[in-house]
Scaffold this motif. Structure first.
Motif, PDB file in Angstrom:
ATOM      1  N   SER A  95       0.694  -1.283   0.012  1.00  0.00           N
ATOM      2  CA  SER A  95       0.152   0.084  -0.015  1.00  0.00           C
ATOM      3  C   SER A  95       0.756   1.174   0.028  1.00  0.00           C
ATOM      4  CB  SER A  95      -0.918  -0.038   1.238  1.00  0.00           C
ATOM      5  OG  SER A  95      -0.185   0.120   2.405  1.00  0.00           O
ATOM      6  N   TRP A  96       0.291   2.237  -0.169  1.00  0.00           N
ATOM      7  CA  TRP A  96       0.905   3.644  -0.172  1.00  0.00           C
ATOM      8  C   TRP A  96       1.781   3.878   1.212  1.00  0.00           C
ATOM      9  CZ3 TRP A  96       0.288   7.338   3.723  1.00  0.00           C
ATOM     10  CH2 TRP A  96      -0.997   7.512   4.226  1.00  0.00           C
ATOM     11  N   CYS A  97       0.982   3.387   2.259  1.00  0.00           N
ATOM     12  CA  CYS A  97       1.738   3.530   3.658  1.00  0.00           C
ATOM     13  C   CYS A  97       3.112   2.602   3.540  1.00  0.00           C
ATOM     14  CB  CYS A  97       0.635   3.301   4.617  1.00  0.00           C
ATOM     15  SG  CYS A  97       1.427   3.567   6.389  1.00  0.00           S
ATOM     16  N   GLN A  98       3.057   1.411   3.183  1.00  0.00           N
ATOM     17  CA  GLN A  98       3.960   0.462   3.252  1.00  0.00           C
ATOM     18  C   GLN A  98       5.215   1.205   2.496  1.00  0.00           C
ATOM     19  OE1 GLN A  98       1.949  -2.938   2.193  1.00  0.00           O
ATOM     20  NE2 GLN A  98       2.173  -3.944   4.152  1.00  0.00           N
ATOM     21  N   ASP A  99       4.828   1.703   1.192  1.00  0.00           N
ATOM     22  CA  ASP A  99       5.757   2.386   0.354  1.00  0.00           C
ATOM     23  C   ASP A  99       6.683   3.409   1.020  1.00  0.00           C
ATOM     24  OD1 ASP A  99       5.404   0.413  -1.474  1.00  0.00           O
ATOM     25  OD2 ASP A  99       3.916   1.732  -2.527  1.00  0.00           O
ATOM     26  N   TRP A 100       5.640   4.295   1.776  1.00  0.00           N
ATOM     27  CA  TRP A 100       6.416   5.497   2.567  1.00  0.00           C
ATOM     28  C   TRP A 100       7.303   4.931   3.393  1.00  0.00           C
ATOM     29  CZ3 TRP A 100       5.970   7.244   7.625  1.00  0.00           C
ATOM     30  CH2 TRP A 100       6.574   8.588   7.697  1.00  0.00           C
ATOM     31  N   ILE A 101       6.995   3.815   4.102  1.00  0.00           N
ATOM     32  CA  ILE A 101       7.677   3.366   5.220  1.00  0.00           C
ATOM     33  C   ILE A 101       9.088   2.787   4.858  1.00  0.00           C
ATOM     34  CG2 ILE A 101       7.966   1.653   7.102  1.00  0.00           C
ATOM     35  CD1 ILE A 101       4.862   2.005   7.500  1.00  0.00           C
ATOM     36  N   GLN A 102       8.873   1.908   3.821  1.00  0.00           N
ATOM     37  CA  GLN A 102      10.022   1.336   3.202  1.00  0.00           C
ATOM     38  C   GLN A 102      10.816   2.495   2.679  1.00  0.00           C
ATOM     39  OE1 GLN A 102      11.585   0.820   0.091  1.00  0.00           O
ATOM     40  NE2 GLN A 102       9.777   2.035  -1.046  1.00  0.00           N
TER      41      GLN A 102
END
Length: 206
Positions: A95-102
């Motif tokens: 998701s966009w949140c997982q992309d931002w975290i990575q």
């Protein structure tokens, strides 16, 4: 020639005659459904040496390790180019949140020291150099502003023009708000931050 009759409900077993030391296959048919199983003969392993018995036992483990190694190699070939170019999206299901975290884990100067991906081509020594260079550049910009180097004639007309524009913006916001910002602070928050970001991005690809 007489033929024996079989009950269709009873299972019939067709075992390949194999007197070698290799595993053999057994075929079992129940109600029209055929199941093939592979078994290791126990009566013939007594003729094997210790190394042959060990190889026979470790064969499934070795096959599983080879499959895991192939999957890891395919994953490495996919992720290393994406990590090297600071890609935002690594996995299709993220998701966009997982992309931002990575992205923060892999590219942040501080967080990336201990949270970067295990396949990332930029390792810890290079990340320490990037962090030290970023801090040094930030100190250099701050000293240039607060020591008055930018207002000197040697700074150039374009730099002094930008510095004066920061002064006009500081006076404008003081007139309409209760927040007081100095000329040097406005310059650091705008031009200084932009130059610092460009330096961090540039040093990543050196």
């Amino acid at each position: 020639m007489s033929q024996s009759k079989h009950d269709p409900q009873s299972p019939t077993t067709n075992t390949n005659n194999n007197t070698s030391t290799l595993p053999h296959e057994s075929t079992v048919t129940i109600n029209g459904t055929t199941t093939t199983t592979t078994t290791i003969p126990t009566t013939t392993t007594t003729n094997l040496s210790a190394k042959q018995r060990l190889d026979l036992y470790n064969r499934p483990i070795a096959d599983r390790k080879q499959e895991e190694a192939r999957e890891e190699l395919a994953q490495r070939r996919k992720l290393v180019p994406l990590l090297a170019k600071r890609a935002y999206h690594l996995e299709e299901e993220n998701s966009w949140c997982q992309d931002w975290i990575q992205y923060q884990k892999n590219t942040h100067p501080v967080f990336g020291l201990c949270m970067y991906h295990r396949y990332h081509p930029i390792r810890l020594p290079q990340r320490v150099i990037i962090l030290v260079g970023s801090i040094a550049f930030g100190f250099a910009i701050t000293n240039c502003v607060y020591l008055g180097f930018l207002s000197h004639e040697a700074a150039g007309r374009y730099v002094n023009t930008t510095y004066e524009a920061a002064n006009k913006f500081a006076q404008f916001q003081q007139r309409f708000t209760s927040v007081e910002l100095e000329q040097s602070m406005v310059f650091l928050l705008t031009v200084g931050s932009f130059l610092h970001s460009m330096f961090d991005i540039s040093i990543w690809y050196l």
